[in-house]
Design an enzyme around this catalytic site. Structure first.
Site, PDB file in Angstrom:
ATOM      1  N   HIS A  26       0.850  -1.188   0.000  1.00 15.36           N
ATOM      2  CA  HIS A  26       0.000   0.000   0.000  1.00 15.36           C
ATOM      3  C   HIS A  26       0.886   1.238   0.000  1.00 15.36           C
ATOM      4  O   HIS A  26       2.120   1.162   0.012  1.00 15.36           O
ATOM      5  CB  HIS A  26      -0.988  -0.014   1.176  1.00 15.36           C
ATOM      6  CG  HIS A  26      -0.349  -0.077   2.528  1.00 15.36           C
ATOM      7  ND1 HIS A  26       0.461   0.920   3.028  1.00 15.36           N
ATOM      8  CD2 HIS A  26      -0.419  -1.031   3.511  1.00 15.36           C
ATOM      9  CE1 HIS A  26       0.856   0.605   4.243  1.00 15.36           C
ATOM     10  NE2 HIS A  26       0.346  -0.575   4.563  1.00 15.36           N
ATOM     11  N   HIS A  54       3.884   1.763   2.438  1.00 14.12           N
ATOM     12  CA  HIS A  54       5.138   1.104   2.060  1.00 14.12           C
ATOM     13  C   HIS A  54       5.896   1.956   1.044  1.00 14.12           C
ATOM     14  O   HIS A  54       7.115   2.125   1.129  1.00 14.12           O
ATOM     15  CB  HIS A  54       4.860  -0.269   1.449  1.00 14.12           C
ATOM     16  CG  HIS A  54       4.137  -1.213   2.356  1.00 14.12           C
ATOM     17  ND1 HIS A  54       3.105  -2.010   1.924  1.00 14.12           N
ATOM     18  CD2 HIS A  54       4.292  -1.487   3.669  1.00 14.12           C
ATOM     19  CE1 HIS A  54       2.666  -2.735   2.930  1.00 14.12           C
ATOM     20  NE2 HIS A  54       3.371  -2.436   4.004  1.00 14.12           N
ATOM     21  N   CYS A  96      -2.710 -10.797  19.517  1.00 17.15           N
ATOM     22  CA  CYS A  96      -3.369 -10.424  18.255  1.00 17.15           C
ATOM     23  C   CYS A  96      -2.769 -11.255  17.128  1.00 17.15           C
ATOM     24  O   CYS A  96      -1.583 -11.082  16.794  1.00 17.15           O
ATOM     25  CB  CYS A  96      -3.178  -8.939  17.957  1.00 17.15           C
ATOM     26  SG  CYS A  96      -3.820  -8.445  16.327  1.00 17.15           S
ATOM     27  N   CYS A 106      -1.308  -8.962  14.278  1.00 16.81           N
ATOM     28  CA  CYS A 106      -0.024  -8.344  14.663  1.00 16.81           C
ATOM     29  C   CYS A 106       1.036  -9.404  14.928  1.00 16.81           C
ATOM     30  O   CYS A 106       2.235  -9.119  14.894  1.00 16.81           O
ATOM     31  CB  CYS A 106      -0.181  -7.513  15.939  1.00 16.81           C
ATOM     32  SG  CYS A 106      -1.107  -5.996  15.753  1.00 16.81           S
ATOM     33  N   CYS A 109      -7.812  -5.189  19.258  1.00 15.86           N
ATOM     34  CA  CYS A 109      -6.519  -4.613  18.852  1.00 15.86           C
ATOM     35  C   CYS A 109      -6.760  -3.236  18.249  1.00 15.86           C
ATOM     36  O   CYS A 109      -7.579  -3.101  17.324  1.00 15.86           O
ATOM     37  CB  CYS A 109      -5.831  -5.523  17.834  1.00 15.86           C
ATOM     38  SG  CYS A 109      -4.374  -4.782  17.049  1.00 15.86           S
ATOM     39  N   HIS A 164      -5.766  -3.327  14.274  1.00 18.66           N
ATOM     40  CA  HIS A 164      -6.519  -4.136  13.321  1.00 18.66           C
ATOM     41  C   HIS A 164      -8.017  -4.178  13.603  1.00 18.66           C
ATOM     42  O   HIS A 164      -8.778  -4.734  12.813  1.00 18.66           O
ATOM     43  CB  HIS A 164      -5.956  -5.560  13.286  1.00 18.66           C
ATOM     44  CG  HIS A 164      -4.561  -5.620  12.755  1.00 18.66           C
ATOM     45  ND1 HIS A 164      -3.453  -5.802  13.560  1.00 18.66           N
ATOM     46  CD2 HIS A 164      -4.084  -5.462  11.497  1.00 18.66           C
ATOM     47  CE1 HIS A 164      -2.364  -5.786  12.820  1.00 18.66           C
ATOM     48  NE2 HIS A 164      -2.712  -5.575  11.571  1.00 18.66           N
ATOM     49  N   LYS A 188      -6.031   5.587   9.715  1.00 19.40           N
ATOM     50  CA  LYS A 188      -4.751   5.022   9.299  1.00 19.40           C
ATOM     51  C   LYS A 188      -4.960   4.074   8.125  1.00 19.40           C
ATOM     52  O   LYS A 188      -5.910   3.300   8.091  1.00 19.40           O
ATOM     53  CB  LYS A 188      -4.122   4.273  10.478  1.00 19.40           C
ATOM     54  CG  LYS A 188      -2.827   3.557  10.144  1.00 19.40           C
ATOM     55  CD  LYS A 188      -2.354   2.728  11.330  1.00 19.40           C
ATOM     56  CE  LYS A 188      -1.182   1.837  10.959  1.00 19.40           C
ATOM     57  NZ  LYS A 188      -0.781   0.950  12.051  1.00 19.40           N
ATOM     58  N   LYS A 244      -4.007  -2.510   5.305  1.00 19.78           N
ATOM     59  CA  LYS A 244      -4.455  -3.590   4.423  1.00 19.78           C
ATOM     60  C   LYS A 244      -5.551  -4.409   5.076  1.00 19.78           C
ATOM     61  O   LYS A 244      -6.485  -4.856   4.424  1.00 19.78           O
ATOM     62  CB  LYS A 244      -3.266  -4.493   4.081  1.00 19.78           C
ATOM     63  CG  LYS A 244      -2.195  -3.837   3.258  1.00 19.78           C
ATOM     64  CD  LYS A 244      -1.014  -4.758   3.006  1.00 19.78           C
ATOM     65  CE  LYS A 244      -0.222  -5.012   4.255  1.00 19.78           C
ATOM     66  NZ  LYS A 244       1.032  -5.738   4.006  1.00 19.78           N
TER      67      LYS A 244
END
Length: 668
Positions: free
Chosen positions: A21, A24, A135, A138, A154, A157, A308, A311
């Site tokens: 995404h 990155h 998680c 994570c 979490c 996520h 934020k 993905k």
């Protein structure tokens, strides 16, 4: 002259649970720009990026896809590599945690850790039982005060965590608390922005806890030699990439030069992983008796709709779509110019297109076009004579403003100031400095009126001097913007009659343009996006399928086919493709069914060349393929692309290359 130094620049290695995404791309473009800027300053730089390919999530995803874990990793790693190519990322090493060299390096580091003693004489690594909220996305345990209630969710996520108990190996981080505090407070480990440093010191003040370095429930990873039913966890496995990529396993030359002997070991990271990079990783290396990082820079978040990018939650912007819409230079420029690197900021399509039009099309594009067009018109299309000195070259500018020697790129101190901004990881500041010069150069054209000078033969020397320093100003602007916009800088060099190559320290000197050099063809650098195109949003998940609409009142072409602009052409993805197999399509005299190698994949393509090319004649040839066409069926056979060929007297002549070109290479 600046002392030549050796630097290591790294990005995090990106997890292959999904395709890349824009977050990155943001980090990797920043690392690439910093690497280019340092090389421009005459330094040796080694740039590492790569992919993190182990863990429970990869097991789960591969199982859901019905393929082996390694196949899944290979496919996603190839997507990352392809995106970096599209964004003109030039890394020195792409490390994958499934590589044998990485595995050997990790086990070497593990061997040092299990033998290590803490400052108070305890084992640095020990076995114990861990219990807590875990998680799976994570792949990490969460403190209870981190979780959102109800259901222990979490925060990253937005999914519930699981209560887990298991036997693990632990690293005794608590024993290195004082050493870490001293390293960070003294800036021997330089953490920036300052807010990130304060955040880490706050964590230390709360007291550091030991952390797990193995997992019993995960099978896809590097087994722990002492307990083969455990695998080494991400803190030892993934973080080790920064040294395994350099040949740590065999004490390789790059490891000795760019880790042990580097003037700086820099990690560019997201602010969500600074704790692991600024606490866990330095402590692990220190315990093992190895050099530690010297600088960590925590990147801010790009948000969309105030949330934020993730993905997992589906809140993403596709970086490939951004590059396809307006080109890789525009995407690189916008990401690094829009906000200070390290700050959080929100992406909008309007800001992207607005900055493209204002900064790239209007400011830089118009400057290049005006300067070269005037030299073509008033100077025979050749670089004019060089003024005798830098002082003489900026004489007219001093008449306009008293601070011109400081403000213009001719001043060596200002060029050094731009490089210093890059070095401070202030990309927005470096570009703002360059754009202030672009504005001054555009103003000087208006103020001097070279078209007026051209009408007076007695002022020919004055005109030549102005045109030379104008071209030299354009060249220096391109050089100093090249770390962020390498492709545009190369195109400007070509229009100036120079070879397209990576600029070096000598190119920072004033007066590098050779008088008498014929200029190249002047072409639009950044075609403006008109109002009707602005109404089309930048795609968030896929590149646009259609070309922009024509302006409502576009003039009719005088003759021949309708012309398109460079933005339309950029939508075509042309790639080199090697034909590996060919056969006649049953029932057709014109069609061949080809299998072509695109570097990262093999495709079936149907081509209407059978009347001039036998199947055996095309096998082994490298052709040009339109790679982003939608699949179509011809005579019942699916075709995934189009082979380009010319028509000469009714005969198909394949478009090929003069030299050897690797399959998958982009054709531009």
């Amino acid at each position: 002259m600046t002392e030549k130094r050796s630097f290591l620049v790294t990005t995090p290695i990106y997890y292959v649970n999904a395709e890349p995404h824009v977050g990155h791309a943001y980090t990797t473009i920043a690392a690439d720009a910093l690497t280019r800027a340092r090389r421009l300053g005459g330094h040796d730089v080694f740039f590492v990026t790569g992919t993190d390919e182990h863990g429970q999530n990869i097991e789960r995803i591969a199982r859901e896809r019905g393929i082996p874990e390694q196949q899944h990793c290979d496919e996603i790693a190839a997507v990352f590599r392809s995106l970096w190519e599209r964004l003109d990322i030039r890394y020195d090493r792409f490390i994958r945690t499934t590589e044998e060299e990485h595995r050997r390096g990790v086990l070497k580091l593990w061997g040092l850790l299990v033998e290590a003693q803490t400052p108070d004489g305890q084992d640095a690594v020990y076995q114990g039982t861990y219990s807590g909220w875990y998680c799976p996305r994570c792949e990490g345990f969460k403190d209870e005060d981190e979780l959102q209630q109800p259901d222990n969710v979490c925060p990253d996520h937005e999914l519930p965590c699981e209560w887990t108990e298991e036997q693990n190996f632990f690293f005794r981080l608590s024993a290195y608390e004082e050493w870490l505090r001293e390293q960070i407070e003294s800036d021997r480990l330089l953490i920036r922005p300052e807010s990130r440093k304060n955040e880490i010191l706050g964590v230390i003040r709360q007291g550091l806890k030991d952390f797990s370095v193995s997992r019993a429930r995960v099978k896809w990873g590097i087994p722990v030699p002492e307990e083969p039913d455990h695998v080494l966890y991400v803190w030892v496995d993934a973080l080790s990439n920064y040294i395994t990529a350099l040949g740590f396993a065999d004490d390789g030359e790059n490891y000795r030069r760019f880790w042990c002997g580097a003037h700086e070991r820099l990690h560019l990271i997201g602010k969500d992983i600074i704790r692991f990079h600024c606490l866990y990783w330095p402590a692990i290396l220190h315990a093992a008796g190895l050099p530690v990082p010297t600088r960590e820079f925590g990147q801010g978040f790009i948000t969309k709709d105030g949330r934020k990018l993730s993905k997992t939650t589906g809140n993403v912007i596709d970086p490939a779509a951004l590059a396809e819409r307006l080109g890789p230079d525009a995407a690189r420029y916008f990401l690094l110019r829009e906000a200070p690197y390290g700050a959080d900021w929100d992406f909008t399509d309007a800001a992207f297109v607005g900055r493209y039009n204002a900064d790239l099309a209007n400011d830089l594009g118009n400057l290049v076009s005006r300067a070269l067009t005037m030299v073509s018109k008033f100077g025979d299309g050749k670089v004019p004579p060089r003024p005798a000195s830098v002082s003489e070259a900026r004489g007219l500018e001093e008449e306009l403003q008293t601070d011109a020697p400081v403000a213009w790129p001719y001043a060596e101190g200002r060029r050094a100031a731009v490089l210093a901004r890059y070095e401070a990881i202030d990309f927005s500041g470096a570009l703002a400095e360059v754009w202030s010069w672009i504005s001054q150069l555009n103003q000087r054209i208006v103020a001097v009126e070279p078209w007026t000078l051209a009408r007076d033969p007695s002022r020919r020397d004055e005109l030549d001097a102005f045109l030379y320093r104008l071209l030299e100003g354009v060249r220096l602007v391109a050089v100093l913007a090249s770390p962020v916009m390498p492709r545009a800088a190369g195109r400007i060099d070509g229009m100036l009659g120079r070879a397209d190559r990576a600029p070096g320290p000598d190119d920072l000197e004033w007066g590098r343009l050779e008088p008498g050099t014929s200029l190249g063809t002047v072409v639009p650098l950044f075609p403006r996006i008109e109002k009707k195109d602005k109404e089309k949003n930048v795609p968030e998940t896929t590149p646009p399928a259609a070309v922009p609409s024509k302006p409502e009142e576009a003039p009719a072409p005088a003759a021949g086919p309708e012309r398109i602009d460079i933005a339309d052409f950029a939508r075509l993805e042309l790639r080199a493709a090697k034909v590996t197999a060919a056969e006649q399509v049953e029932g057709s005299k014109k069609l061949l069914k080809l299998q072509v190698d695109l570097g990262t994949e093999t495709r079936q393509v149907v081509a209407g060349i059978a009347q001039t090319h036998a199947p055996e004649d095309v096998v082994g040839k490298t052709v040009v393929l339109v790679a982003n066409l939608k699949p179509a069926k011809l005579m019942g056979v699916e075709s995934n692309g189009m082979v380009l060929a010319g028509s000469v007297d009714g005969r198909a002549v394949l478009c090929q290359f003069e030299g050897e070109v690797a399959p998958g290479t982009r054709v531009r």
